[in-house]
Design a protein around this motif. Structure first.
Motif, short mmCIF file in Angstrom:
data_model
loop_
_atom_site.label_atom_id
_atom_site.label_comp_id
_atom_site.label_asym_id
_atom_site.label_seq_id
_atom_site.Cartn_x
_atom_site.Cartn_y
_atom_site.Cartn_z
N MET A 1 0.83 -1.20 0.00
CA MET A 1 0.00 0.00 0.00
C MET A 1 0.87 1.26 0.00
SD MET A 1 -3.14 -1.04 2.56
CE MET A 1 -3.71 0.66 2.65
N ALA A 2 1.91 1.29 0.82
CA ALA A 2 2.79 2.46 0.88
C ALA A 2 3.50 2.68 -0.45
CB ALA A 2 3.81 2.30 2.01
N LYS A 3 3.96 1.60 -1.08
CA LYS A 3 4.62 1.73 -2.37
C LYS A 3 3.66 2.28 -3.42
CE LYS A 3 8.22 -1.77 -1.88
NZ LYS A 3 8.76 -3.05 -2.40
N LEU A 4 2.41 1.86 -3.37
CA LEU A 4 1.42 2.37 -4.31
C LEU A 4 1.07 3.84 -4.06
CD1 LEU A 4 -1.01 -0.67 -4.49
CD2 LEU A 4 0.23 0.32 -6.42
N MET A 5 0.99 4.24 -2.82
CA MET A 5 0.44 5.55 -2.47
C MET A 5 1.48 6.64 -2.24
SD MET A 5 -2.61 4.75 -2.92
CE MET A 5 -3.19 6.40 -2.65
N SER A 6 2.71 6.28 -1.99
CA SER A 6 3.73 7.29 -1.74
C SER A 6 3.91 8.19 -2.96
CB SER A 6 5.06 6.63 -1.40
OG SER A 6 6.05 7.61 -1.20
N PRO A 7 3.93 9.51 -2.77
CA PRO A 7 4.10 10.41 -3.90
C PRO A 7 5.52 10.41 -4.46
CG PRO A 7 3.99 11.65 -1.87
CD PRO A 7 3.71 10.22 -1.51
N SER A 8 6.43 9.71 -3.79
CA SER A 8 7.82 9.63 -4.25
C SER A 8 8.31 8.20 -4.02
CB SER A 8 8.69 10.62 -3.48
OG SER A 8 8.85 10.18 -2.14
N ASP A 9 9.59 8.00 -4.25
CA ASP A 9 10.19 6.70 -3.99
C ASP A 9 10.45 6.46 -2.51
OD1 ASP A 9 10.14 6.03 -6.67
OD2 ASP A 9 12.17 6.76 -7.05
N GLU A 10 10.15 7.43 -1.69
CA GLU A 10 10.38 7.33 -0.24
C GLU A 10 9.20 6.63 0.45
OE1 GLU A 10 13.26 8.14 1.14
OE2 GLU A 10 13.94 8.68 -0.88
#
Length: 140
Positions: free
Chosen positions: A50-59
């Motif tokens: 979920m974080a990888k999908l939703m993060s606005p950057s590679d962070e």
């Protein structure tokens, strides 16, 4: 059951709930850390994807620790209808896709994004990146 803010614009539809402590709140500083500690590796994988999908950057690690489920996303467990206020509907896994099939056909409010269940074998990094590229715009 809803995990996260009730007015979230991005909803992940999953079939089975995690175990949540009675004092668990999505807005708490270490909410995701606690959810993962209480539920183990299976829910760690779900949260990371979920974080990888939703993060606005590679962070995505920072997003996972500090932003996920705080403002923009929520998880609807075993839902029978789509959230009317959402702009992105992530229907995760065959069970939820079958359960929400009619809703998906009739959806007029937002994007429907059908994904496999949020597990690394079914939803690898290549699929995550393709989904981000095709469907998602950065969070504002």
């Amino acid at each position: 059951m809803i995990i996260g803010p009730s007015d979230a614009r991005s909803i992940f539809y999953l079939p089975t709930p995690p175990i949540l402590a009675t004092d668990w709140r999505h807005e708490n500083n270490h909410a995701i850390e606690q959810l993962i500690a209480d539920n183990g590796n299976h829910w760690r994988k779900i949260m990371v994807i979920m974080a990888k999908l939703m993060s606005p950057s590679d962070e995505w690690r920072d997003y996972l620790a500090n932003h996920l489920l705080k403002h923009h996303e929520a998880i609807y467990i075993n839902a029978i209808q789509l959230a009317p206020h959402a702009t992105q509907h992530f229907i995760c896994g065959n069970k939820m896709q079958h359960q929400l099939e009619q809703q998906m056909k009739n959806c007029t409010n937002g994007q429907i994004i059908a994904l496999p269940y949020l597990d690394y074998r079914q939803c690898p990094n290549a699929l995550i990146e393709a989904t981000r590229t095709q469907w998602l715009s950065p969070q504002s």
